[in-house]
Motif scaffolding. Sequence first.
Motif, PDB file in Angstrom:
ATOM      1  N   VAL A 477       0.793  -1.232  -0.105  1.00 21.39           N
ATOM      2  CA  VAL A 477       0.047   0.086   0.008  1.00 21.39           C
ATOM      3  C   VAL A 477       0.798   1.312  -0.068  1.00 21.39           C
ATOM      4  O   VAL A 477       1.971   1.284   0.571  1.00 21.39           O
ATOM      5  N   HIS A 478       0.321   2.287  -0.720  1.00 17.52           N
ATOM      6  CA  HIS A 478       1.203   3.581  -1.031  1.00 17.52           C
ATOM      7  C   HIS A 478       0.127   4.742  -0.555  1.00 17.52           C
ATOM      8  O   HIS A 478      -0.758   4.973  -1.242  1.00 17.52           O
ATOM      9  N   PRO A 479       0.265   5.547   0.639  1.00 23.01           N
ATOM     10  CA  PRO A 479      -0.665   6.742   0.535  1.00 23.01           C
ATOM     11  C   PRO A 479      -0.154   7.676  -0.436  1.00 23.01           C
ATOM     12  O   PRO A 479       0.978   8.379  -0.080  1.00 23.01           O
ATOM     13  N   HIS A 534       4.114  12.093  -4.229  1.00 17.90           N
ATOM     14  CA  HIS A 534       4.895  11.024  -3.520  1.00 17.90           C
ATOM     15  C   HIS A 534       4.210  10.155  -2.648  1.00 17.90           C
ATOM     16  O   HIS A 534       3.141  10.536  -2.380  1.00 17.90           O
ATOM     17  N   CYS A 535       4.786   9.038  -2.411  1.00 17.34           N
ATOM     18  CA  CYS A 535       4.280   8.347  -1.495  1.00 17.34           C
ATOM     19  C   CYS A 535       4.294   8.798   0.030  1.00 17.34           C
ATOM     20  O   CYS A 535       5.410   9.515   0.206  1.00 17.34           O
ATOM     21  N   HIS A 536       3.452   8.610   1.001  1.00 13.66           N
ATOM     22  CA  HIS A 536       3.806   9.553   2.095  1.00 13.66           C
ATOM     23  C   HIS A 536       4.002   8.293   3.273  1.00 13.66           C
ATOM     24  O   HIS A 536       3.777   8.495   4.728  1.00 13.66           O
ATOM     25  N   GLU A 539       9.155   6.215   4.486  1.00 15.51           N
ATOM     26  CA  GLU A 539      10.455   5.297   4.288  1.00 15.51           C
ATOM     27  C   GLU A 539      10.325   5.289   2.758  1.00 15.51           C
ATOM     28  O   GLU A 539      11.480   5.308   2.205  1.00 15.51           O
ATOM     29  N   HIS A 540       9.218   5.107   2.337  1.00 14.52           N
ATOM     30  CA  HIS A 540       9.291   4.986   0.763  1.00 14.52           C
ATOM     31  C   HIS A 540       9.527   6.052   0.157  1.00 14.52           C
ATOM     32  O   HIS A 540      10.093   6.274  -0.982  1.00 14.52           O
ATOM     33  N   GLU A 541       8.943   7.328   0.786  1.00 14.65           N
ATOM     34  CA  GLU A 541       9.287   8.669  -0.043  1.00 14.65           C
ATOM     35  C   GLU A 541      10.996   8.882   0.252  1.00 14.65           C
ATOM     36  O   GLU A 541      11.460   9.152  -0.755  1.00 14.65           O
TER      37      GLU A 541
HETATM   38 CU   LIG Z   1       4.709   3.833  -0.494  1.00 14.11          CU
END
Ligand SMILES: [Cu+2]
Length: 553
Positions: A477-479, A534-536, A539-541
Amino acid sequence: MRLTRRDMLKLGIAVGGATVLPGGRLLADGGGGGGGGSQELGPSPRTRPFVVELLPGRGLPPIAQPVAPFPTLPDPANCVNVDGTTALHVSGPRVVPANTEFFLIHERPVAHSFHPDLPLNVVWGYDGMVPGPTFIATSGIPQLVRFVNDLPLNDPVGIGEPITAIHRHGGFQGPENDGYPLDTFCTGQSRDYFYPNRPEGGLLQNEHATTWYHDHAIDITGPNVYRGLAGFYLNKNILDTLNELDPPPALGLPSGEFDIGLVIQDKQFDPNGFLVFDNFDHNGFLGDKFLVNGIIQPFLRVARRKYRFRILNGSNARVYQLFLSNGQPFVAIATDSNLLEHPVTVQSFVLAPAERVEVVLDFSRFSLGDELFLVNRLEQDDGRKPGDLVSPGTPLLKFVVSRDAADPSRVPATLLPVTQGPEQLLPQVEVEREFEFERSDGAWVINGEFFDENRVSATPRLGRPEIWTFASGGGWVHPIHVHLSDFFILSVDGQTPPVLQRGRKDTVLIGGDFNREVKILILFDEFLGRYVFHCHNIEHEDMRMMANFETQP
Ligand SMILES: [Cu+2]
């Protein structure tokens, strides 16, 4: 001495296979299996729940107060980011309208009590507060905020770097004022941020309710936010006046001490009770302690009347699904930055990182001494995605009904009508864009590419609505957060979005077992320049799941 993440990056200390990201940054593979990262962290020490009361100055931050106007300064262009870059947008001294309110905020370390069963921890706070002071902006009255970086160069804790950029999440501001991740200022420097506080396009429907400000420095946003750099930025306007006594057209929503921001976060502590963070967990860092406004499982005394709660997920990677312990539904009045058209009654709601939901809770039918809990029932044990709904879940906050109070507040059946929505805008759409959010090499890509400040991935024209499709592969999942926007969710996996996703949003959760493909209707009305989406999951961001868009005339 502990090595900081920057030291490790400089020294090239990395575990597993190393990949080089743009900027020459070494990427340590956090493991492809979706586990908890490269370090095994034990459980945090036990803490007694609901022993700390949220009070003004302890979990209930003060309102930021204006200071006398001061001459503005040019932006620092010489602060070197952890990846070696320097600022992309710099502005000379800002010329601001005569009615601008000025604020001065120092980012500084402070000894903070997360809980009396743990030792004091040195956190980083705006003006030394966690959460930071709450800003209140009045529509049409600009604000200039000077943030001064007084964070230590040699920090013994090793969580975060003293390199900062401030993003007012959900706000409409020029590119040099948006906290673009390269536009940082270092220890001993400051940066002036100008916030016009006009609704986008001048439309009443774009008047904001709850935005928030937090650190956004390239590659280190996760640890810097985790260390404490976040606060609320509220807005008032002719409808949402923040005074329940005002007559219509003012909405009369609960105000003053009955209007409370609640930021929910998870954190992890070592056996001695000191905050820990795993710099090499690129999947999404989760903690086993749940905090509301910087305090582990606090309680709040409430009066027998209506309250407005602005609930923000300020966690790095955790998704929540919130319920009330007695099965009572929530009356939701806002999602992300905007009030809804009409109040919506829901049994629970999902809150992904950076999302906000505002609810009105009415305690008038409770008896004195009654208790009610805000409960998270969504299990999650890695950054990939939340797990099952569990029962009874984890209570985050206890409400104790402790007194009577007059209640002149109202919750009108119509809150903030949408006058320019999908019905009006869809026929004008000429451009559609697609973005695929995926894992790559232990880090994170959008359409196959790591963030690069020199690449522009979308060039929307001002005033021209577009449809953007966000998709996620691999079960993660990615917000997804788009700066400078309030968008409409058109569909989720081809279906009409759930009721709470039909308001305007600035962050939308994609991926996992649902929401694999989300279509949004997006329109940029003003401000030319380069911004990010971006992803929130921070860590992904930080591991480069971010891209530029550049608005065009
Ligand atoms: Cu993400």
